[in-house]
Scaffold this motif. Structure first.
Motif, short mmCIF file in Angstrom:
data_model
loop_
_atom_site.label_atom_id
_atom_site.label_comp_id
_atom_site.label_asym_id
_atom_site.label_seq_id
_atom_site.Cartn_x
_atom_site.Cartn_y
_atom_site.Cartn_z
N TRP A 1 42.18 98.82 8.09
CA TRP A 1 41.92 99.59 7.00
C TRP A 1 41.62 100.97 7.68
O TRP A 1 41.67 101.80 7.32
CB TRP A 1 40.90 98.87 6.33
CG TRP A 1 41.16 97.98 5.42
CD1 TRP A 1 42.56 97.59 5.21
CD2 TRP A 1 40.60 96.84 4.97
NE1 TRP A 1 42.56 96.54 4.29
CE2 TRP A 1 41.41 96.10 4.18
CE3 TRP A 1 39.05 96.35 4.97
CZ2 TRP A 1 40.89 94.76 3.49
CZ3 TRP A 1 38.77 95.30 4.28
CH2 TRP A 1 39.69 94.55 3.61
N LYS A 2 40.64 100.75 8.78
CA LYS A 2 40.17 102.09 9.61
C LYS A 2 41.54 102.93 10.20
O LYS A 2 41.44 104.21 9.89
CB LYS A 2 39.44 101.87 10.94
CG LYS A 2 37.77 101.20 10.25
CD LYS A 2 36.94 101.06 11.48
CE LYS A 2 35.63 100.53 11.22
NZ LYS A 2 35.14 99.84 12.46
N GLU A 3 42.30 102.15 10.68
CA GLU A 3 43.67 103.02 11.02
C GLU A 3 44.15 103.70 9.98
O GLU A 3 44.86 104.82 10.08
CB GLU A 3 44.37 101.95 11.68
CG GLU A 3 45.60 102.45 12.48
CD GLU A 3 46.56 101.53 12.98
OE1 GLU A 3 47.71 101.61 12.80
OE2 GLU A 3 46.16 100.53 13.65
N LEU A 4 44.34 103.00 8.77
CA LEU A 4 45.04 103.66 7.73
C LEU A 4 44.17 104.33 6.87
O LEU A 4 44.52 104.92 5.65
CB LEU A 4 45.43 102.18 6.87
CG LEU A 4 46.64 101.46 7.48
CD1 LEU A 4 46.96 100.30 6.46
CD2 LEU A 4 47.74 102.34 7.85
N ASP A 5 42.97 104.52 7.24
CA ASP A 5 41.86 105.36 6.59
C ASP A 5 41.72 104.99 5.00
O ASP A 5 41.83 105.56 4.30
CB ASP A 5 42.31 106.82 6.49
CG ASP A 5 41.23 107.84 6.13
OD1 ASP A 5 39.96 107.26 6.58
OD2 ASP A 5 41.26 108.91 5.69
N VAL A 6 41.62 103.47 4.91
CA VAL A 6 41.71 102.90 3.37
C VAL A 6 39.84 102.39 3.14
O VAL A 6 39.28 102.01 4.29
CB VAL A 6 42.24 101.67 3.39
CG1 VAL A 6 42.13 101.18 2.17
CG2 VAL A 6 43.77 101.99 3.60
#
Length: 73
Positions: free
Chosen positions: A68-73
């Motif tokens: 989620w952090k990587e995808l900025d979610v």
């Protein structure tokens, strides 16, 4: 594009019954069935590729929060 297929009487009756139940034309019934089958096989292929990649990476996974952090979610 138009095409024709040969059906036995039993296959034709089944296809016509299905189309009638769905309130669609026989052509639409075949079109939907064809594209559903294509999508299903595509999904299976993509899933297999993802699983093969997972296995080749040593079956490593990571917490969903990192994704989620990587995808900025």
């Amino acid at each position: 594009m138009a095409f024709s297929i040969r059906l036995t009487d039993e296959e034709r009756m089944l296809a016509e019954s299905y189309a009638k139940l769905q309130a669609i034309s026989l052509g639409e019934a075949f079109k939907r069935a064809l594209f559903e089958k294509i999508q299903d096989e595509y999904d299976v292929t993509v899933a297999k590729e993802a699983y093969d990649e997972y296995v080749s990476d040593g079956c490593k996974s990571r917490p969903i929060g990192e994704l989620w952090k990587e995808l900025d979610v």
